[in-house]
Design an enzyme around this catalytic site. Structure first.
Site, PDB file in Angstrom:
ATOM      1  N   TYR A 290     -13.963  -4.168   9.916  1.00 41.05           N
ATOM      2  CA  TYR A 290     -12.692  -3.436   9.911  1.00 41.05           C
ATOM      3  C   TYR A 290     -12.090  -3.465  11.311  1.00 41.05           C
ATOM      4  CZ  TYR A 290      -9.447   0.510   9.447  1.00 41.05           C
ATOM      5  OH  TYR A 290      -8.322   1.307   9.443  1.00 41.05           O
TER       6      TYR A 290
ATOM      7  N   ASP B 248       1.753  -2.181  -4.507  1.00 40.47           N
ATOM      8  CA  ASP B 248       0.414  -1.572  -4.459  1.00 40.47           C
ATOM      9  C   ASP B 248      -0.446  -2.096  -5.602  1.00 40.47           C
ATOM     10  OD1 ASP B 248      -0.540   1.338  -2.917  1.00 40.47           O
ATOM     11  OD2 ASP B 248      -1.788   0.548  -4.536  1.00 40.47           O
TER      12      ASP B 248
ATOM     13  N   VAL C  81      -2.316  -7.624  -2.664  1.00 43.22           N
ATOM     14  CA  VAL C  81      -1.744  -8.357  -1.522  1.00 43.22           C
ATOM     15  C   VAL C  81      -2.621  -9.531  -1.098  1.00 43.22           C
ATOM     16  CG1 VAL C  81      -0.440  -6.384  -0.601  1.00 43.22           C
ATOM     17  CG2 VAL C  81      -2.782  -6.806   0.207  1.00 43.22           C
TER      18      VAL C  81
ATOM     19  N   GLY D  97       0.822  -1.209   0.000  1.00 47.83           N
ATOM     20  CA  GLY D  97       0.000   0.000   0.000  1.00 47.83           C
ATOM     21  C   GLY D  97       0.852   1.252   0.000  1.00 47.83           C
TER      22      GLY D  97
ATOM     23  N   ALA E  45     -12.634  -5.640  13.643  1.00 47.90           N
ATOM     24  CA  ALA E  45     -12.180  -7.013  13.941  1.00 47.90           C
ATOM     25  C   ALA E  45     -10.823  -7.282  13.307  1.00 47.90           C
ATOM     26  CB  ALA E  45     -13.211  -8.016  13.430  1.00 47.90           C
TER      27      ALA E  45
HETATM   28  N1  LIG Z   1      -6.528   6.734   7.190  1.00 46.35           N
HETATM   29  C1  LIG Z   1      -6.797   6.447   8.446  1.00 46.35           C
HETATM   30  O1  LIG Z   1      -7.551   7.160   9.143  1.00 46.35           O
HETATM   31  C2  LIG Z   1      -6.201   5.237   9.084  1.00 46.35           C
HETATM   32  C3  LIG Z   1      -5.635   4.206   8.324  1.00 46.35           C
HETATM   33  N2  LIG Z   1      -5.148   3.106   8.986  1.00 46.35           N
HETATM   34  C4  LIG Z   1      -4.580   1.992   8.231  1.00 46.35           C
HETATM   35  O2  LIG Z   1      -3.417   2.439   7.544  1.00 46.35           O
HETATM   36  C5  LIG Z   1      -3.211   1.658   6.372  1.00 46.35           C
HETATM   37  C6  LIG Z   1      -3.063   2.572   5.183  1.00 46.35           C
HETATM   38  O3  LIG Z   1      -4.270   3.302   5.075  1.00 46.35           O
HETATM   39  P1  LIG Z   1      -4.358   4.695   4.293  1.00 46.35           P
HETATM   40  O4  LIG Z   1      -3.014   5.140   3.887  1.00 46.35           O
HETATM   41  O5  LIG Z   1      -5.211   5.589   5.101  1.00 46.35           O
HETATM   42  O6  LIG Z   1      -5.185   4.195   3.019  1.00 46.35           O
HETATM   43  P2  LIG Z   1      -5.151   4.693   1.510  1.00 46.35           P
HETATM   44  O7  LIG Z   1      -6.381   4.125   0.890  1.00 46.35           O
HETATM   45  O8  LIG Z   1      -4.904   6.137   1.450  1.00 46.35           O
HETATM   46  O9  LIG Z   1      -3.861   3.926   0.927  1.00 46.35           O
HETATM   47  C7  LIG Z   1      -3.867   2.526   0.940  1.00 46.35           C
HETATM   48  C8  LIG Z   1      -3.067   2.015  -0.232  1.00 46.35           C
HETATM   49  O10 LIG Z   1      -3.186   0.598  -0.217  1.00 46.35           O
HETATM   50  C9  LIG Z   1      -3.487   0.156  -1.518  1.00 46.35           C
HETATM   51  N3  LIG Z   1      -4.243  -1.093  -1.472  1.00 46.35           N
HETATM   52  C10 LIG Z   1      -5.535  -1.264  -1.109  1.00 46.35           C
HETATM   53  N4  LIG Z   1      -5.890  -2.551  -1.258  1.00 46.35           N
HETATM   54  C11 LIG Z   1      -4.792  -3.201  -1.727  1.00 46.35           C
HETATM   55  C12 LIG Z   1      -4.522  -4.538  -2.107  1.00 46.35           C
HETATM   56  N5  LIG Z   1      -5.466  -5.482  -2.045  1.00 46.35           N
HETATM   57  N6  LIG Z   1      -3.277  -4.855  -2.542  1.00 46.35           N
HETATM   58  C13 LIG Z   1      -2.316  -3.902  -2.619  1.00 46.35           C
HETATM   59  N7  LIG Z   1      -2.504  -2.605  -2.292  1.00 46.35           N
HETATM   60  C14 LIG Z   1      -3.738  -2.276  -1.860  1.00 46.35           C
HETATM   61  C15 LIG Z   1      -4.283   1.270  -2.172  1.00 46.35           C
HETATM   62  O11 LIG Z   1      -4.177   1.208  -3.583  1.00 46.35           O
HETATM   63  C16 LIG Z   1      -3.607   2.509  -1.579  1.00 46.35           C
HETATM   64  O12 LIG Z   1      -2.559   2.949  -2.404  1.00 46.35           O
HETATM   65  C17 LIG Z   1      -4.437   0.730   6.286  1.00 46.35           C
HETATM   66  O13 LIG Z   1      -4.098  -0.538   6.824  1.00 46.35           O
HETATM   67  C18 LIG Z   1      -5.472   1.403   7.180  1.00 46.35           C
HETATM   68  O14 LIG Z   1      -6.393   0.490   7.734  1.00 46.35           O
HETATM   69  C19 LIG Z   1      -5.171   2.980  10.354  1.00 46.35           C
HETATM   70  C20 LIG Z   1      -5.708   3.975  11.114  1.00 46.35           C
HETATM   71  C21 LIG Z   1      -6.239   5.173  10.540  1.00 46.35           C
HETATM   72  C1  LIG Z   2     -14.595   4.180   9.032  1.00 47.17           C
HETATM   73  C2  LIG Z   2     -13.403   5.035   9.422  1.00 47.17           C
HETATM   74  C3  LIG Z   2     -12.169   4.209   9.731  1.00 47.17           C
HETATM   75  C4  LIG Z   2     -10.930   4.911   9.204  1.00 47.17           C
HETATM   76  C5  LIG Z   2      -9.672   4.198   9.495  1.00 47.17           C
HETATM   77  C6  LIG Z   2      -9.327   4.148  10.950  1.00 47.17           C
HETATM   78  O1  LIG Z   2      -8.788   3.180  11.359  1.00 47.17           O
HETATM   79  C7  LIG Z   2      -9.605   5.341  11.827  1.00 47.17           C
HETATM   80  C8  LIG Z   2      -9.131   5.114  13.253  1.00 47.17           C
HETATM   81  C9  LIG Z   2     -10.261   4.540  14.087  1.00 47.17           C
HETATM   82  C10 LIG Z   2     -10.617   5.087  15.274  1.00 47.17           C
HETATM   83  C11 LIG Z   2      -9.909   6.238  15.834  1.00 47.17           C
HETATM   84  C12 LIG Z   2     -10.125   6.616  17.149  1.00 47.17           C
HETATM   85  C13 LIG Z   2      -9.292   7.639  17.732  1.00 47.17           C
HETATM   86  C14 LIG Z   2      -9.203   7.737  19.104  1.00 47.17           C
HETATM   87  C15 LIG Z   2      -8.076   8.526  19.670  1.00 47.17           C
HETATM   88  O2  LIG Z   2      -8.125   9.842  19.182  1.00 47.17           O
HETATM   89  C16 LIG Z   2      -7.953   8.492  21.202  1.00 47.17           C
HETATM   90  O3  LIG Z   2      -7.810   9.781  21.718  1.00 47.17           O
HETATM   91  C17 LIG Z   2      -9.082   7.849  21.995  1.00 47.17           C
HETATM   92  C18 LIG Z   2      -8.469   7.331  23.348  1.00 47.17           C
HETATM   93  C19 LIG Z   2      -8.353   5.802  23.348  1.00 47.17           C
HETATM   94  C20 LIG Z   2      -6.935   5.314  23.698  1.00 47.17           C
HETATM   95  O4  LIG Z   2      -5.961   6.114  23.634  1.00 47.17           O
HETATM   96  O5  LIG Z   2      -6.801   4.102  24.041  1.00 47.17           O
END
Ligand SMILES: NC(=O)C1=CN([C@@H]2O[C@H](COP(=O)(O)OP(=O)(O)OC[C@H]3O[C@@H](n4cnc5c(N)ncnc54)[C@H](O)[C@@H]3O)[C@@H](O)[C@H]2O)C=CC1
Ligand SMILES: CCCCCC(=O)CC\C=C/C=C/C=C/[C@@H](O)[C@@H](O)CCCC(=O)O
Length: 268
Positions: free
Chosen positions: A158, A43, A72, A19, A160
């Site tokens: 997600y 990616d 992936v 990614g 989970a």
């Molecule tokens: N954006 C957010 O708020 C948060 C994101 N994350 C995690 O961070 C990681 C990256 O997320 P972001 O950068 O926000 O997402 P994004 O969507 O901006 O980038 C993800 C990248 O992964 C690639 N991708 C998706 N499915 C794929 C597959 N099957 N095979 C290969 N590449 C694939 C996409 O093409 C994209 O370039 C993810 O695991 C996400 O769950 C975790 C917490 C918060």
């Molecule tokens: C559907 C949207 C999901 C997008 C991808 C994510 O994974 C977003 C992150 C999910 C939840 C974020 C919660 C943020 C909480 C913190 O700001 C924290 O301050 C709450 C305190 C809990 C702790 O620190 O244990």
């Protein structure tokens, strides 16, 4: 400005980032290249991947990175991407299993991408880095989420998958110690980050039956605030370069910044 210590730590190192073409992965790829590591950008998105490769070539030279278009969730393709990386650069030192999606409609796909592929990517990383395979050791960072420490009604699968990534990564860290793999394994759990992923919550195809809660998600984003991908990359660099980190769950939030989850010690 990268520190001399970080450059020393990463010069000559080879990293694979899934990614890596957008969002958090793109920021991590940039930081790795900036610190003189060689990087394989893995990616699904060919256009973003080619754009990323072009930018890296312009800034760091064509020998600093490769782009490998790969889903992936296709185990054979991921296996091939790891092998092509080693074929290109000679070895592998750092694996960042970052690719992830939100899809509560095709929730089986979410499990394949967010959890099964992270497990496969971890095992492939060990095949290319672990002393149990005669390799020199290395570092694996799996990307989970703050969703692993909370339970949100709008994306239960997600949530989970991210709980699973934390549990698997910490268990594998224990296995690495027991088996003397020479591979540090850590997990990174960001809160909301300003990337294209967050825009997918606007689409019913991604949230399915939970789409009706999308305004609730937006309230959470407004409440907790959005982090910059560069801060996640900063946390990732710390996990990569700090050899004392093993089995850690790094949290990154607006309120606390970069910090670590404190686990209760297991009762004897
Ligand atoms: N954006 C957010 O708020 C948060 C994101 N994350 C995690 O961070 C990681 C990256 O997320 P972001 O950068 O926000 O997402 P994004 O969507 O901006 O980038 C993800 C990248 O992964 C690639 N991708 C998706 N499915 C794929 C597959 N099957 N095979 C290969 N590449 C694939 C996409 O093409 C994209 O370039 C993810 O695991 C996400 O769950 C975790 C917490 C918060
Ligand atoms: C559907 C949207 C999901 C997008 C991808 C994510 O994974 C977003 C992150 C999910 C939840 C974020 C919660 C943020 C909480 C913190 O700001 C924290 O301050 C709450 C305190 C809990 C702790 O620190 O244990």
């Amino acid at each position: 400005m990268p520190s001399l210590g970080t450059i020393m730590a990463l010069r000559g190192k080879v990293a694979l980032v899934t990614g890596g073409a957008q969002g958090i992965g793109r920021a991590v790829v940039q930081e790795l290249a900036h610190n003189h590591a060689q990087v394989a950008v893995v990616d699904l998105n060919a256009s973003c991947g080619e754009q990323c490769k072009s930018e890296l070539d312009s800034e760091f030279g064509a020998d600093r990175s490769i782009f490998l278009q790969c889903d992936v969730s296709d185990a054979d393709a991921l296996t091939e991407a790891f092998q092509k990386t080693v074929d290109q650069f000679g070895h592998l030192d750092i694996v960042i299993n970052n690719a992830g999606i939100i899809n509560e409609k095709d929730w089986e796909k979410s499990i394949q991408v967010n959890l099964t592929s992270v497990i496969k990517g971890t095992y492939l990383g060990l095949e290319h880095m672990s002393k149990e395979y005669g390799k020199a050791g290395g570092s694996i960072i799996n990307v989970a989420s703050m969703a692993a420490f909370m339970h949100c009604p709008h994306h239960p699968v997600y949530t989970a998958t991210k709980h699973g990534v934390v549990g698997f990564s910490r268990a594998m860290a224990d296995a690495s110690l027991l088996g003397d793999y020479g591979v540090r394994i850590n997990v990174l759990c960001p809160a909301f980050v300003d990337t294209p992923l967050l825009r997918t919550v606007e689409h019913e195809d991604c949230l399915g039956k939970f789409f009706k809660y999308k305004d609730d998600i937006k309230k959470s984003m407004d409440h907790y605030g959005l982090l910059k991908p560069s801060l996640i990359a900063e946390g990732m660099m710390r996990l990569i370069t700090d050899d004392s980190q093993h089995g850690a769950a790094m949290k990154i939030t607006r309120s606390e910044g970069i910090h670590f989850h404190e686990y209760e010690p297991l009762s004897p």
